[in-house]
Write an enzyme that holds these catalytic residues in place. Structure first.
Site, short mmCIF file in Angstrom:
data_model
loop_
_atom_site.label_atom_id
_atom_site.label_comp_id
_atom_site.label_asym_id
_atom_site.label_seq_id
_atom_site.Cartn_x
_atom_site.Cartn_y
_atom_site.Cartn_z
N ILE A 26 50.54 42.45 43.62
CA ILE A 26 49.22 42.75 44.15
C ILE A 26 48.56 43.70 43.16
O ILE A 26 49.24 44.40 42.41
CB ILE A 26 49.25 43.35 45.58
CG1 ILE A 26 50.15 44.58 45.67
CG2 ILE A 26 49.68 42.30 46.58
CD1 ILE A 26 50.17 45.21 47.06
N ASP A 27 47.24 43.72 43.15
CA ASP A 27 46.51 44.51 42.15
C ASP A 27 46.79 46.00 42.28
O ASP A 27 47.17 46.49 43.35
CB ASP A 27 45.00 44.28 42.31
CG ASP A 27 44.59 42.84 42.05
OD1 ASP A 27 45.31 42.15 41.31
OD2 ASP A 27 43.57 42.40 42.60
N LYS A 28 46.56 46.71 41.20
CA LYS A 28 46.78 48.16 41.14
C LYS A 28 46.14 48.89 42.32
O LYS A 28 46.77 49.73 42.96
CB LYS A 28 46.22 48.70 39.81
CG LYS A 28 46.15 50.21 39.69
CD LYS A 28 45.61 50.60 38.32
CE LYS A 28 45.33 52.09 38.22
NZ LYS A 28 44.06 52.45 38.88
N THR A 61 45.08 47.63 45.15
CA THR A 61 45.35 47.03 46.45
C THR A 61 46.64 47.65 46.98
O THR A 61 47.63 47.74 46.24
CB THR A 61 45.51 45.50 46.34
OG1 THR A 61 44.29 44.94 45.84
CG2 THR A 61 45.82 44.88 47.68
N ARG A 70 39.42 38.86 46.09
CA ARG A 70 38.24 39.53 45.53
C ARG A 70 37.24 38.51 44.99
O ARG A 70 36.03 38.64 45.19
CB ARG A 70 38.69 40.50 44.44
CG ARG A 70 39.62 41.60 44.98
CD ARG A 70 40.41 42.29 43.88
NE ARG A 70 39.54 43.07 43.00
CZ ARG A 70 39.95 43.65 41.89
NH1 ARG A 70 41.22 43.53 41.49
NH2 ARG A 70 39.10 44.36 41.16
#
Length: 301
Positions: free
Chosen positions: A135-137, A139, A235
């Site tokens: 998962i993104d930084k 998130t 996103r």
């Protein structure tokens, strides 16, 4: 060291933009890094990103030798929701990168996993032991980690076969009038900005389901369920339908709610245990900043 030569013909404009167009095999961030390091020169003189190119310029790029990443176990606090001999479930905080890279050599989830867990799978490359999905930084939320290769293969197959369960909560700009929806739109690297993903005709299939949880006038709280796991999928998809995530520094508007990045939390994670075949489901509460933001919106509303 490798040297690249780029001769300017009819191109005009900023050097960084021209190089990005001429060298599509390299990312824009990589080109920016070379410019910062003084590795891009004309007649032996380093150039800046905003240099206006001229016809006949011969730009020489001296590509530095790649720096090997050394994995170090770091005593970083980690919220381990569950673990056994095969799998672990981690509640990743907002702001933590999942695995080391050139821009983030340490301080990542992997560095913390090496310290806190005795075993991790080896199927991925050396800098991603145990990592089945990311998962993104910015998130927050739940990630499954494989502690051996057999578990890794099982969990990865479940992701591929779409049998695992992943639900997110997001706060988005705008008032979504309908209660549910499905976004089925292919995602790939943006043709305009290589650092971004976008809905493009020749992208990879991507499906996101969403349900409205609460409305706050100019914002909507939604629950999202992923069928696929493309980079930045939620996103990109929410921006595509006109409801970008609040706080998103890349895909959202500049004027937004104060926070530490996008208001996106991986709240529910479910999978079949690789060894016991038991159905495992985990849930993580919203981060404090997310909860407090919702409380303020309720007061205004």
């Amino acid at each position: 060291m490798e040297k690249l030569s780029v001769t300017i013909n009819e191109e005009k404009g900023r050097l960084d933009k021209v190089l990005s167009e001429r060298l599509p095999e390299y990312s824009r961030s990589q080109i920016q890094q070379w410019l910062k390091e003084g590795a891009v020169a004309l007649n032996g003189e380093p150039l800046k990103a905003n240099y206006k190119v001229k016809a006949g310029n011969e730009i020489i790029i001296t590509i530095p030798e790649p720096v090997s990443l050394e994995l170090i176990a770091e005593n970083i606090p980690l919220d381990i929701v569950y673990q056994d001999e095969d799998v672990a479930v981690i509640n990743k905080p907002q702001g933590m990168v999942v695995h080391p890279s050139a821009g983030h050599p340490n301080g990542t989830l992997v560095n913390a996993l090496l310290y806190h867990l005795q075993d991790l799978s080896t199927i991925n490359d050396v800098v991603r032991p145990g990592i089945v999905h990311r998962i993104d930084k910015d998130t927050s939320g739940l990630l499954m980690v494989a502690k051996n290769d057999a578990a890794h293969e099982s969990l990865a197959k479940q992701l591929k076969d779409k049998t695992s369960l992943r639900k997110y909560v997001a706060l988005v700009h705008g008032n979504i009038s309908h209660e549910k929806g499905t976004i089925n739109a292919p995602i790939g690297r943006s043709k305009v900005n290589r650092k971004m993903q976008a809905v493009i005709e020749d992208g990879r299939p991507a499906v996101t389901h969403f349900t409205v949880l609460e409305r706050f006038g100019e914002f909507t709280l939604v629950e999202l369920q992923l069928e696929t796991g493309r980079t930045h999928q939620i996103r990109v998809h929410m921006q595509y339908i006109g409801f970008p995530l609040a706080g998103d520094p890349v895909y959202g508007p500049r004027k937004t709610l104060k926070g530490n990045g996008q208001f996106l939390h991986a709240k529910l994670l479910g999978f079949t245990h690789p060894r016991t075949q038991e159905q495992m489901v985990f849930e993580a509460p919203l981060p404090e900043i997310f909860e407090k933001t919702l409380e303020k919106l309720r007061e205004i509303d």
